[in-house]
Design an enzyme around this catalytic site. Sequence first.
Site, PDB file in Angstrom:
ATOM      1  N   ARG A  51     -88.844  51.337 -43.478  1.00 33.43           N
ATOM      2  CA  ARG A  51     -89.976  52.151 -43.034  1.00 33.43           C
ATOM      3  C   ARG A  51     -89.983  52.247 -41.514  1.00 33.43           C
ATOM      4  NH1 ARG A  51     -94.476  48.735 -46.482  1.00 33.43           N
ATOM      5  NH2 ARG A  51     -93.587  49.063 -48.572  1.00 33.43           N
ATOM      6  N   ASP A  53     -91.918  53.446 -38.073  1.00 35.20           N
ATOM      7  CA  ASP A  53     -93.322  53.526 -37.690  1.00 35.20           C
ATOM      8  C   ASP A  53     -93.761  54.966 -37.446  1.00 35.20           C
ATOM      9  OD1 ASP A  53     -93.226  50.752 -37.659  1.00 35.20           O
ATOM     10  OD2 ASP A  53     -92.896  50.641 -35.496  1.00 35.20           O
ATOM     11  N   TYR A 111     -81.166  49.582 -34.203  1.00 32.91           N
ATOM     12  CA  TYR A 111     -82.212  50.388 -33.584  1.00 32.91           C
ATOM     13  C   TYR A 111     -81.935  50.515 -32.095  1.00 32.91           C
ATOM     14  CZ  TYR A 111     -85.334  50.005 -37.660  1.00 32.91           C
ATOM     15  OH  TYR A 111     -85.891  50.096 -38.910  1.00 32.91           O
ATOM     16  N   ARG A 198     -90.329  46.783 -31.432  1.00 32.22           N
ATOM     17  CA  ARG A 198     -91.234  47.205 -30.356  1.00 32.22           C
ATOM     18  C   ARG A 198     -91.860  46.009 -29.646  1.00 32.22           C
ATOM     19  NH1 ARG A 198     -95.058  51.111 -33.551  1.00 32.22           N
ATOM     20  NH2 ARG A 198     -96.186  51.127 -31.560  1.00 32.22           N
TER      21      ARG A 198
END
Length: 244
Positions: A51, A53, A111, A198
């Site tokens: 998933r 964000d 990422y 993050r």
Amino acid sequence: MRNLRLDICYDGSRYRGWQRLPGVDNTIQGKLEQTLSRILGEEIEISGSGRTDAGAHAMGQVANFHCESTMPCGEILTQLRRYLPEDVGIYSCKDVQPRFHARLNARAKTYCYRVWNSEEPCVFERKFVLIDHRTVDVEKMREAAGYLLGEHDFSAFCANKKMKKSTVRRIDAITVERYGQEIRFFFTGNGFLYNMVRIMVGTLLEVGRLERDPKAIPSLFGAKREEAGPLVSAGGLCLMEVQY
């Protein structure tokens, strides 16, 4: 029953994230399921590798779904490209083994997080970067990133306070590079907690601003969320690759 794999990219700026939400029609999963159901004439549910964000992006998302339709993959791909909005793209559609699952079979993900670290304007890339004018020490951030490598309890880097499953994850590689006015963080690991990348970036930026000692990073393993750095905005985050 066929099992099909989709390789997907999207600009997540106007979406509420990947996961389908009740009563919400602007999610990536929801948009894909609606479009596939229309094309194939049957109810389709897709499974993504993970998933992303709300507001985050993907260059290498992977999903799979099962269907009864005999429509060739080439035709499904053509139809998807015709009916999906311009901010969601499909690289490929292909038949895969019945047991393939985009999430359960994933071995690692990479990422990228981008920071525009300059007072110069960033008009054309503004949706894809965090704009932060403050001076940062890249070498200090690289040093701190080294402590994040390996298998640890990353509870301090998880924004889900009700997390009941294990918060142990393995980080295989982190690179911190400056490209002109931009700093890019790359993270590769076997899985990531909610908002984990993050929060790691927010923590590393504190180190870069000399607000946190690199050697203090190990003290965060198994700690509470409040002890790690801030959660940076989703716009700078992009899922680059899923490895199987």
